[in-house]
Design an enzyme around this catalytic site. Structure first.
Site, PDB file in Angstrom:
ATOM      1  N   ARG A  52     -52.066 -41.403 -48.567  1.00  0.00           N
ATOM      2  CA  ARG A  52     -50.603 -41.430 -48.561  1.00  0.00           C
ATOM      3  C   ARG A  52     -50.074 -42.468 -49.542  1.00  0.00           C
ATOM      4  O   ARG A  52     -50.698 -43.509 -49.709  1.00  0.00           O
ATOM      5  CB  ARG A  52     -50.104 -41.788 -47.147  1.00  0.00           C
ATOM      6  CG  ARG A  52     -49.960 -40.585 -46.259  1.00  0.00           C
ATOM      7  CD  ARG A  52     -49.660 -40.910 -44.812  1.00  0.00           C
ATOM      8  NE  ARG A  52     -49.082 -42.201 -44.523  1.00  0.00           N
ATOM      9  CZ  ARG A  52     -49.023 -42.727 -43.294  1.00  0.00           C
ATOM     10  NH1 ARG A  52     -49.504 -42.049 -42.266  1.00  0.00           N
ATOM     11  NH2 ARG A  52     -48.497 -43.889 -43.081  1.00  0.00           N
ATOM     12  N   ARG A  91     -58.216 -44.739 -45.854  1.00  0.00           N
ATOM     13  CA  ARG A  91     -57.561 -43.823 -44.911  1.00  0.00           C
ATOM     14  C   ARG A  91     -57.145 -42.541 -45.633  1.00  0.00           C
ATOM     15  O   ARG A  91     -56.683 -42.587 -46.770  1.00  0.00           O
ATOM     16  CB  ARG A  91     -56.334 -44.520 -44.318  1.00  0.00           C
ATOM     17  CG  ARG A  91     -55.697 -43.736 -43.206  1.00  0.00           C
ATOM     18  CD  ARG A  91     -55.056 -44.657 -42.223  1.00  0.00           C
ATOM     19  NE  ARG A  91     -53.659 -44.903 -42.547  1.00  0.00           N
ATOM     20  CZ  ARG A  91     -52.771 -45.342 -41.658  1.00  0.00           C
ATOM     21  NH1 ARG A  91     -53.156 -45.594 -40.427  1.00  0.00           N
ATOM     22  NH2 ARG A  91     -51.551 -45.546 -42.006  1.00  0.00           N
ATOM     23  N   ARG A 111     -46.157 -53.688 -47.146  1.00  0.00           N
ATOM     24  CA  ARG A 111     -45.926 -53.296 -45.746  1.00  0.00           C
ATOM     25  C   ARG A 111     -46.387 -54.388 -44.787  1.00  0.00           C
ATOM     26  O   ARG A 111     -45.795 -54.595 -43.739  1.00  0.00           O
ATOM     27  CB  ARG A 111     -46.651 -51.984 -45.439  1.00  0.00           C
ATOM     28  CG  ARG A 111     -46.035 -50.793 -46.132  1.00  0.00           C
ATOM     29  CD  ARG A 111     -46.861 -49.556 -45.918  1.00  0.00           C
ATOM     30  NE  ARG A 111     -46.748 -49.030 -44.573  1.00  0.00           N
ATOM     31  CZ  ARG A 111     -47.605 -48.163 -44.024  1.00  0.00           C
ATOM     32  NH1 ARG A 111     -48.638 -47.750 -44.711  1.00  0.00           N
ATOM     33  NH2 ARG A 111     -47.422 -47.719 -42.821  1.00  0.00           N
ATOM     34  N   ARG A 156     -39.975 -51.365 -34.229  1.00  0.00           N
ATOM     35  CA  ARG A 156     -40.569 -52.114 -35.331  1.00  0.00           C
ATOM     36  C   ARG A 156     -39.700 -53.310 -35.722  1.00  0.00           C
ATOM     37  O   ARG A 156     -40.061 -54.030 -36.645  1.00  0.00           O
ATOM     38  CB  ARG A 156     -40.682 -51.188 -36.530  1.00  0.00           C
ATOM     39  CG  ARG A 156     -42.107 -50.934 -36.996  1.00  0.00           C
ATOM     40  CD  ARG A 156     -41.999 -50.042 -38.189  1.00  0.00           C
ATOM     41  NE  ARG A 156     -43.179 -49.843 -38.951  1.00  0.00           N
ATOM     42  CZ  ARG A 156     -43.963 -48.789 -38.867  1.00  0.00           C
ATOM     43  NH1 ARG A 156     -43.762 -47.884 -37.946  1.00  0.00           N
ATOM     44  NH2 ARG A 156     -44.973 -48.659 -39.695  1.00  0.00           N
ATOM     45  N   LYS A 179     -53.429 -48.306 -34.422  1.00  0.00           N
ATOM     46  CA  LYS A 179     -52.647 -48.031 -33.217  1.00  0.00           C
ATOM     47  C   LYS A 179     -52.332 -46.546 -33.060  1.00  0.00           C
ATOM     48  O   LYS A 179     -52.238 -46.061 -31.942  1.00  0.00           O
ATOM     49  CB  LYS A 179     -51.383 -48.894 -33.146  1.00  0.00           C
ATOM     50  CG  LYS A 179     -50.416 -48.718 -34.270  1.00  0.00           C
ATOM     51  CD  LYS A 179     -49.275 -49.709 -34.111  1.00  0.00           C
ATOM     52  CE  LYS A 179     -48.206 -49.490 -35.176  1.00  0.00           C
ATOM     53  NZ  LYS A 179     -48.725 -49.439 -36.572  1.00  0.00           N
TER      54      LYS A 179
HETATM   55  P1  AMP Z   1     -46.151 -45.308 -39.968  1.00  0.00           P
HETATM   56  O1  AMP Z   1     -46.735 -43.962 -40.100  1.00  0.00           O
HETATM   57  O2  AMP Z   1     -45.835 -45.673 -38.534  1.00  0.00           O
HETATM   58  O3  AMP Z   1     -46.949 -46.379 -40.644  1.00  0.00           O
HETATM   59  O4  AMP Z   1     -44.713 -45.259 -40.699  1.00  0.00           O
HETATM   60  C1  AMP Z   1     -44.588 -44.965 -42.076  1.00  0.00           C
HETATM   61  C2  AMP Z   1     -43.247 -45.452 -42.595  1.00  0.00           C
HETATM   62  O5  AMP Z   1     -42.175 -44.814 -41.865  1.00  0.00           O
HETATM   63  C3  AMP Z   1     -42.967 -46.949 -42.441  1.00  0.00           C
HETATM   64  O6  AMP Z   1     -43.539 -47.724 -43.461  1.00  0.00           O
HETATM   65  C4  AMP Z   1     -41.438 -46.972 -42.476  1.00  0.00           C
HETATM   66  O7  AMP Z   1     -40.939 -46.806 -43.775  1.00  0.00           O
HETATM   67  C5  AMP Z   1     -41.088 -45.709 -41.684  1.00  0.00           C
HETATM   68  N1  AMP Z   1     -40.957 -46.017 -40.235  1.00  0.00           N
HETATM   69  C6  AMP Z   1     -41.733 -45.546 -39.224  1.00  0.00           C
HETATM   70  N2  AMP Z   1     -41.328 -46.014 -38.035  1.00  0.00           N
HETATM   71  C7  AMP Z   1     -40.264 -46.821 -38.284  1.00  0.00           C
HETATM   72  C8  AMP Z   1     -39.403 -47.605 -37.471  1.00  0.00           C
HETATM   73  N3  AMP Z   1     -39.562 -47.694 -36.132  1.00  0.00           N
HETATM   74  N4  AMP Z   1     -38.396 -48.300 -38.095  1.00  0.00           N
HETATM   75  C9  AMP Z   1     -38.222 -48.229 -39.412  1.00  0.00           C
HETATM   76  N5  AMP Z   1     -38.999 -47.520 -40.241  1.00  0.00           N
HETATM   77  C10 AMP Z   1     -40.022 -46.819 -39.698  1.00  0.00           C
END
Ligand code: AMP
Length: 213
Positions: free
Chosen positions: A160, A127, A171, A88, A13
């Site tokens: 990462r 990734r 996750r 989320r 996404k």
């Molecule tokens: P992402 O890069 O979107 O996969 O986000 C990486 C990490 O950031 C997630 O696994 C969460 O720990 C945190 N995170 C990102 N967006 C949110 C959100 N909307 N609510 C809570 N935690 C978030």
């Protein structure tokens, strides 16, 4: 145009959100990127978020909402945005609906990039992310021109912590429990559109463009 991208972590996404943002001249807002930028700058928010992120858990809603509501005040949000990784949780989605409603506004689309879990685990292991600019690549599906180096800024590409297979499984559990209910939430609001995220990047983007046309 105001768009929410839905989908499991690793569904692609973020990649699609960036392409939509470039095509429509609206900002791509990724809460994950904002948290990572804060982490890099060692801000208080970044240090608090790190505790959760490294474990594959969600950052608490209160912290996330403060951050995103602040971001919406930026001038570049005037003509809309594409949200990636927010909302989320149901409380986050409700807070977004409410904030928009207070401005007599609403979302235009919630686009779900649908990919089965087993696909995702394989994808995430390949990734690679740039910790300098947030660019993401894949060793097979979207390889950088030079191995280990970001095409966009020349930064170093890494796997990462939260993309490691053990963390990815966690996750995905968090996704199914806390984020997947948003699909029904947006279905109920008649905003939901789904695309098959197992196709290649350009094919998925074409399906999205057909929705937005
Ligand atoms: P992402 O890069 O979107 O996969 O986000 C990486 C990490 O950031 C997630 O696994 C969460 O720990 C945190 N995170 C990102 N967006 C949110 C959100 N909307 N609510 C809570 N935690 C978030």
């Amino acid at each position: 145009m105001k768009i929410v991208m839905l989908g499991a972590p690793g569904a692609g996404k973020g990649t699609q959100a960036k392409k939509i943002a470039a095509k429509y001249g609206i900002p791509h807002i990724s809460t994950g990127d904002i948290f990572r930028a804060n982490l890099k700058a060692q801000t208080e928010l970044g240090m608090k978020a790190k505790e959760y992120m490294d474990k594959g858990l969600l950052v608490p809603d209160s912290l996330t909402l403060e951050l995103i509501m602040d971001r919406f005040k930026n001038d570049d949000c005037k003509n809309g945005y594409v949200l990636d990784g927010f909302p989320r949780t149901i409380p986050q989605a409700e807070a977004l609906t409410e904030a928009l409603k207070n401005n007599n506004d609403s979302l235009d689309y919630a686009i779900d990039v649908d990919v089965p879990d087993d696909f995702i685990i394989d994808r995430m292991a390949g990734r690679r992310a740039c910790l300098d600019c947030g660019g993401t690549f894949h060793v097979v599906f979207n390889a950088p021109k030079q191995e280990g180096i970001c095409d966009l800024c020349g930064g170093k590409l890494v796997l990462r912590n939260d993309d490691k297979p053990e963390t990815v499984k966690l996750r995905l559990n968090v996704y199914h429990e806390q984020t997947q209910p948003l699909i029904d939430y947006y279905k109920g609001q008649k905003l939901l559109k789904s695309v098959d995220g197992t196709k290649n990047v350009d094919e998925v983007f074409d399906s999205i463009l057909q929705i937005l046309a």
